[in-house]
Design an enzyme around this catalytic site. Sequence first.
Site, short mmCIF file in Angstrom:
data_model
loop_
_atom_site.label_atom_id
_atom_site.label_comp_id
_atom_site.label_asym_id
_atom_site.label_seq_id
_atom_site.Cartn_x
_atom_site.Cartn_y
_atom_site.Cartn_z
N ASP A 37 -49.74 -15.17 -29.32
CA ASP A 37 -49.23 -15.55 -30.64
C ASP A 37 -49.54 -14.46 -31.65
O ASP A 37 -48.76 -14.15 -32.53
CB ASP A 37 -49.88 -16.86 -31.12
N GLU A 39 -49.87 -11.22 -31.16
CA GLU A 39 -48.95 -10.07 -31.04
C GLU A 39 -47.58 -10.42 -31.63
O GLU A 39 -46.95 -9.61 -32.30
CB GLU A 39 -48.79 -9.68 -29.57
N PHE A 40 -47.15 -11.65 -31.34
CA PHE A 40 -45.85 -12.10 -31.84
C PHE A 40 -45.83 -12.07 -33.37
O PHE A 40 -44.93 -11.52 -34.00
CB PHE A 40 -45.56 -13.52 -31.33
N ASP A 41 -46.88 -12.65 -33.96
CA ASP A 41 -46.95 -12.71 -35.43
C ASP A 41 -47.00 -11.31 -36.03
O ASP A 41 -46.38 -11.04 -37.07
CB ASP A 41 -48.18 -13.50 -35.88
N SER A 86 -17.23 -39.56 -29.83
CA SER A 86 -18.45 -40.18 -29.31
C SER A 86 -18.18 -40.61 -27.87
O SER A 86 -17.09 -40.43 -27.35
CB SER A 86 -18.86 -41.35 -30.18
N LEU A 87 -19.18 -41.19 -27.24
CA LEU A 87 -19.03 -41.61 -25.85
C LEU A 87 -18.89 -43.12 -25.79
O LEU A 87 -19.48 -43.82 -26.61
CB LEU A 87 -20.27 -41.22 -25.06
N GLU A 115 -26.67 -36.50 -16.89
CA GLU A 115 -27.59 -35.87 -17.84
C GLU A 115 -28.35 -36.95 -18.58
O GLU A 115 -27.89 -38.09 -18.65
CB GLU A 115 -26.79 -35.08 -18.90
N LYS A 117 -29.41 -38.83 -21.91
CA LYS A 117 -28.81 -39.00 -23.24
C LYS A 117 -29.94 -38.82 -24.25
O LYS A 117 -30.81 -39.68 -24.37
CB LYS A 117 -28.16 -40.38 -23.37
N ASP A 119 -31.90 -38.63 -27.70
CA ASP A 119 -31.77 -39.48 -28.87
C ASP A 119 -32.19 -38.71 -30.12
O ASP A 119 -33.31 -38.84 -30.61
CB ASP A 119 -32.67 -40.72 -28.67
N GLU A 175 -27.99 -31.66 -29.11
CA GLU A 175 -28.74 -32.61 -29.90
C GLU A 175 -29.94 -31.92 -30.54
O GLU A 175 -30.67 -31.20 -29.87
CB GLU A 175 -29.23 -33.71 -28.93
N TYR A 227 -25.61 -29.49 -24.53
CA TYR A 227 -25.04 -30.16 -23.36
C TYR A 227 -23.52 -30.11 -23.25
O TYR A 227 -22.94 -30.73 -22.37
CB TYR A 227 -25.52 -31.61 -23.28
N LYS A 314 -26.59 -46.85 -21.28
CA LYS A 314 -27.76 -46.97 -22.17
C LYS A 314 -28.87 -47.76 -21.48
O LYS A 314 -28.61 -48.80 -20.86
CB LYS A 314 -27.35 -47.70 -23.47
N CYS A 408 -31.79 -68.14 -54.53
CA CYS A 408 -32.23 -66.73 -54.50
C CYS A 408 -33.74 -66.67 -54.73
O CYS A 408 -34.25 -67.23 -55.71
CB CYS A 408 -31.51 -65.93 -55.58
N CYS A 411 -34.23 -64.83 -58.32
CA CYS A 411 -33.80 -65.35 -59.63
C CYS A 411 -33.49 -66.85 -59.61
O CYS A 411 -33.12 -67.41 -60.64
CB CYS A 411 -32.59 -64.56 -60.14
N CYS A 426 -26.59 -63.83 -53.25
CA CYS A 426 -26.94 -64.34 -54.56
C CYS A 426 -25.82 -63.86 -55.49
O CYS A 426 -25.60 -62.66 -55.64
CB CYS A 426 -28.29 -63.77 -55.01
N CYS A 432 -29.81 -60.50 -61.69
CA CYS A 432 -30.82 -60.60 -60.63
C CYS A 432 -31.42 -59.20 -60.42
O CYS A 432 -30.71 -58.25 -60.07
CB CYS A 432 -30.15 -61.12 -59.36
S1 IVH Z 1 -21.67 -35.39 -24.55
C1 IVH Z 1 -17.39 -36.27 -26.15
N1 IVH Z 1 -24.09 -35.40 -23.59
O1 IVH Z 1 -24.46 -39.12 -27.68
C2 IVH Z 1 -18.80 -36.59 -26.11
N2 IVH Z 1 -23.72 -36.47 -25.68
O2 IVH Z 1 -22.02 -41.10 -28.25
C3 IVH Z 1 -19.66 -35.41 -26.21
N3 IVH Z 1 -25.74 -37.38 -26.71
O3 IVH Z 1 -22.71 -37.78 -30.37
C4 IVH Z 1 -21.08 -35.72 -26.14
N4 IVH Z 1 -27.13 -36.76 -25.13
O4 IVH Z 1 -25.09 -37.04 -30.07
C5 IVH Z 1 -23.29 -35.79 -24.60
N5 IVH Z 1 -26.19 -35.28 -22.61
C6 IVH Z 1 -25.40 -35.66 -23.62
C7 IVH Z 1 -25.90 -36.36 -24.75
C8 IVH Z 1 -25.01 -36.75 -25.75
C9 IVH Z 1 -27.01 -37.36 -26.30
C10 IVH Z 1 -25.26 -38.01 -27.96
C11 IVH Z 1 -24.44 -37.11 -28.84
C12 IVH Z 1 -23.13 -37.82 -29.05
C13 IVH Z 1 -23.44 -39.21 -28.62
C14 IVH Z 1 -22.20 -39.78 -27.98
#
Ligand code: IVH
Length: 703
Positions: A37, A39-41, A86-87, A115, A117, A119, A175, A227, A314, A408, A411, A426, A432
């Site tokens: 660390d 050397e890096f710094d 989204s998925l 993969e 997921k 969070d 993510e 990902y 999930k 309420c 109030c 209310c 209120c």
């Molecule tokens: S693929 C078209 N891979 O889950 C979908 N998403 O509901 C592209 N997430 O908004 C996403 N791990 O934030 C993908 N291995 C993974 C993931 C992942 C978490 C989240 C991501 C996305 C949400 C989908």
Amino acid sequence: MYMVSQNEIERQICELRQKLHLHNHKYYVENSPEISDFEFDAMMRQLQDLEAAHPEFADPTSPTLRVGSDITNTFQSVKHRFAMQSLSNTYSSEELREFVERIEREVGEAEFVCELKFDGTAISLTYEKGQLVRAVTRGDGVQGDDVTANVRTIRSVPLQLLGEGYPELFEIRGEILMPYATFDRLNLEREAAGEPLFANPRNAAAGTLKQQNSHIVAQRGLDCTLYQIAGDNLPFATHWENLCEARKWGFKISDKMQLCNSIEQIEQYITYWDTERHNLSVPTDGVVIKLNDFAKRRQMGTTAKSPRWAVAYKFKAEQALTRLNSVDFQVGRTGAITPVANLDPVQLAGTTVRRASLHNAEQIALLDIRLGDMVYVEKGGEIIPKITGVELSQRPTDSRPFQYIEQCPECGTPLVRFEGEAKHYCPNQNHCRPQILGRIIHFIRRKALNIDGLGSETVELLFESGMIANAADLYSLRAMDIATLPRLGEKSAENILHSIEQSRNVPFHRVLFGLGIRFVGETTAKYLAAHFRTIDALMEASHEELCEAEEVGEKIAYSIREYFADEGNRQIIERLRSAGLQFEQQNVEQQSDLLSGKNIVVSGKFSHFSREEIKALIEQHGGRNQSAVAANTDILVAGENMGPAKLQKAQKLGVKMISEEELIELLGNKIIEQNVVKADDDKLPPQAEQTPKTESVTQGSLF
Ligand code: IVH
């Protein structure tokens, strides 16, 4: 004196940058540092000094930028080149099996990548010529916030790619995460400083990413796992191979992903990680199963919301059993009552739970939750966990059904329930206390008027001292009055007034959102502003006219009418208007006069653009939007599920009808190039995209 040539300095700077990029990668991505660390710094300081002395060699991807800066970030809204979908989620192995079978039915033999997921909060990174040029949050999927300055401080995000073979321009998504250990440390610090705690690592990551000071972000220890990769000329035709290649370019790609060829293998992966995930350093909430082959992905296509080639399984939330001691009732800014349970403290998913949400009277009745019961508590990532059931075998013999409050708690006004609404309200909006305060606090929020000099505590002080009773009163505040409040000096008074002053420039849709009309969230406010353009038009709109705006149904229309029927609200609006707030939509930039003089009605649902986007396009090209078909209507842009009455009327009047595609064609290729084709490659028919596997692959639309 010995003079070092400019060339020599530039060479030194470049060499230091390269070395630091590499050692950064070894430390933060590979977890195998090669230098100490210290050397890096030392190397970092050397580069910092050289850059400070030679600003002519500045570079936006320099490793020195990892420390962030105190310059206030403003987050520009940026449209995603490819929508961030989204998925679709599932919790059942039955549905998972159906997903696999559906794919095999439609594309034949299939290979999947499993993969974790993660969070956290989704991010899209754009690289040009190997350099990070932009980082954008998911936002509403169509556009997000440009958070590049903050993301540059995240050590595991490469600023400059390593190796070779990466496309000239591509996007990689993943993510932003906060590791558990970092989260715990951060909350401890916040507790000590008397600051509000983050509910979970996901909120902490998202909150940190939106910090206005990138220096703070740099200290928060965020991590980033990637990902998904998208762009033209990707080196391979499969997800797996591209991700493995991207790892060589310096990205942190999870080493927990796995290729699976059968549902059994997928199930094994899920079973393993359902328990093993508790030993990971970052939070995960499921498994994502993705079709590996790009050509097959395109064959599967996407729905409006999510790709048909991937699914998220999930994990079931963890549960704990504990005793329900009492129930508090909170009153929100819209008057909505939320019951909150007080519990015997219990350990759940790493934290001690004392309070839990009970949602509403109906749910309490449905689950027959009683005081003294042993109840099941689940943590779904919300601010507070929720009660999901009762252990009847442990119910005390003398227990009685729960009596929900009728008045309420703040109030005393009798509560009401709106048709179709589970919550009690209310109705005493104007007198209120928590409702009045809540409305003002909502008004100053960043997403509304963004009066960031003020916080909720100061609002409370101002309210208690009688200086403000509603949002309009903020605009009559004087520095000398504010400065008399406890803990507020002249400097903070000035800051407050400055940010109030700034709020006069906030665009109409955010002012509308700030008014706090029940059910009018950020998105609805945008649609309403785009549709009605002025507050007057909105105030005068009939119930039917309101329902014509995108995303506005009966419930929202009713609430808007009710809001404007209130004389007090109208007065506040007039005072805000006199204070100089924006109550009109800004004019659009003219692109062409292709539709000049044409009256156009847009109706139905569209696949490339939202209805409001189509209307905006029409205006940009000189057309005039009409809300209903009339004798002078020139064109009806007809989408899916258009109202039958409109259709009939248009047919009767002989109005020319065109589809969304025809409109796009009419307006020329420009918008197609900019907005449509790229975003929609997924929908091309399979034969249009037979890509030889050996050549570089065009993966224009996301995945
Ligand atoms: S693929 C078209 N891979 O889950 C979908 N998403 O509901 C592209 N997430 O908004 C996403 N791990 O934030 C993908 N291995 C993974 C993931 C992942 C978490 C989240 C991501 C996305 C949400 C989908």
